[in-house]
Design an enzyme around this catalytic site. Structure first.
Site, mmCIF file in Angstrom:
data_model
loop_
_atom_site.group_PDB
_atom_site.id
_atom_site.type_symbol
_atom_site.label_atom_id
_atom_site.label_comp_id
_atom_site.label_asym_id
_atom_site.label_seq_id
_atom_site.Cartn_x
_atom_site.Cartn_y
_atom_site.Cartn_z
ATOM 1 N N ALA A 56 -10.183 5.748 0.864
ATOM 2 C CA ALA A 56 -9.709 6.136 2.198
ATOM 3 C C ALA A 56 -8.239 6.506 2.059
ATOM 4 O O ALA A 56 -7.463 5.768 1.440
ATOM 5 C CB ALA A 56 -9.892 4.977 3.170
ATOM 6 N N VAL A 58 -4.255 7.660 2.868
ATOM 7 C CA VAL A 58 -3.111 7.447 3.764
ATOM 8 C C VAL A 58 -2.554 8.805 4.180
ATOM 9 O O VAL A 58 -2.747 9.809 3.489
ATOM 10 C CB VAL A 58 -1.996 6.615 3.077
ATOM 11 C CG1 VAL A 58 -2.495 5.234 2.683
ATOM 12 C CG2 VAL A 58 -1.411 7.348 1.869
ATOM 13 N N VAL A 82 -7.338 2.799 -1.935
ATOM 14 C CA VAL A 82 -6.431 3.571 -1.091
ATOM 15 C C VAL A 82 -6.026 4.855 -1.818
ATOM 16 O O VAL A 82 -5.494 4.818 -2.933
ATOM 17 C CB VAL A 82 -5.199 2.729 -0.704
ATOM 18 C CG1 VAL A 82 -4.243 3.561 0.139
ATOM 19 C CG2 VAL A 82 -5.647 1.481 0.066
ATOM 20 N N LYS A 83 -6.320 5.964 -1.149
ATOM 21 C CA LYS A 83 -6.047 7.275 -1.748
ATOM 22 C C LYS A 83 -4.637 7.702 -1.356
ATOM 23 O O LYS A 83 -4.295 7.735 -0.160
ATOM 24 C CB LYS A 83 -7.082 8.256 -1.201
ATOM 25 C CG LYS A 83 -7.472 9.358 -2.133
ATOM 26 C CD LYS A 83 -8.669 10.088 -1.551
ATOM 27 C CE LYS A 83 -9.086 11.240 -2.426
ATOM 28 N NZ LYS A 83 -10.106 12.050 -1.770
ATOM 29 N N ILE A 84 -3.855 8.003 -2.356
ATOM 30 C CA ILE A 84 -2.428 8.289 -2.139
ATOM 31 C C ILE A 84 -2.086 9.621 -2.809
ATOM 32 O O ILE A 84 -2.451 9.843 -3.968
ATOM 33 C CB ILE A 84 -1.571 7.143 -2.731
ATOM 34 C CG1 ILE A 84 -1.867 5.846 -1.950
ATOM 35 C CG2 ILE A 84 -0.088 7.480 -2.736
ATOM 36 C CD1 ILE A 84 -1.031 4.642 -2.330
#
Ligand code: G3P
Length: 215
Positions: A56, A58, A82-84
């Protein structure tokens, strides 16, 4: 090779997961916009369908904002990744997340050094976008091969998620070069099952079965 679905369409995910072949899911703001749903709600549903890493993304641009979003996303479920985005601020956030035990997936990687830096920052996953490179006449899979060599040379345990996949050939090439994971849109997932000779062969067997004398 692990197969992830690259979609925010919960029904599609349910259908594919029923086959028992889906190891994880990747989402991004564009995919969720296409689904026309609230991002958090979609992610909350996906984690109940697939028991594997669920990325998912940010949307903050500075590290503190990204980390704050990451902490909230990580609370949703233990499988959240967490996809950054691949920026200097993004990699700062990756390092903080790593220290806090939040796994990250560095996205929008278009050249191998970006992937190397992401691994160095402590990303659990790195996502090279092959289709978008092909679109501008650069060989996306060649970039994946180079990145793979770099990560192996230094024994990073960061896994490569081949992303922006457009067709089954990308998947086959990923498997041949030993990429850890490929994330595919549903269309490509379906295409991976198909060959016209399979359909023709099934029809011929069914037709010939009708010719067999019945006891
Ligand atoms: O996983 C990244 C992917 O969603 C990007 O795909 O088709 O928008 O280049 P595409």
């Amino acid at each position: 090779m692990k197969i992830f679905l690259d979609t925010a369409d919960v029904e599609e995910i349910r259908q594919a997961a029923d086959m028992g072949l889906v190891d994880g899911v990747t989402t991004n703001p564009s995919l969720v916009a296409k689904a026309g749903r609230v991002y958090r709600e979609v992610v909350e549903e996906i984690v109940e369908i697939v028991d594997g890493p669920i990325s998912a993304e940010v949307i903050g641009e500075m590290a503190p904002a990204m980390v704050a979003e990451a902490r909230e996303l990580a609370k949703i479920h233990k499988n959240i990744v967490v996809k950054i985005p691949m920026t200097p601020e993004g990699l700062k956030a990756v390092k903080i997340c790593k220290a806090e035990g939040i796994p990250t997936n560095v996205t929008l990687v278009f050249q191998p050094l970006q992937g190397l830096l992401a691994a160095k920052a402590g990303a659990a996953y790195v996502s090279p976008f092959v289709g978008r490179l092909d679109d501008v006449c650069q060989d996306g899979m060649e970039m994946v091969a180079e990145l793979g060599t770099m990560l192996r040379n230094y024994d990073y345990d960061t896994e490569i998620i081949v992303a922006s996949v457009r067709h089954p050939l990308h998947v086959a090439q990923s498997a041949i070069m030993g990429a850890d994971i490929v994330t595919v849109p549903m269309k490509v997932f379906r295409q991976m099952f198909n060959h016209p000779l399979t359909d023709k062969g099934i029809q011929a067997f069914l037709d010939d079965y009708q010719k067999i004398p019945k006891a």
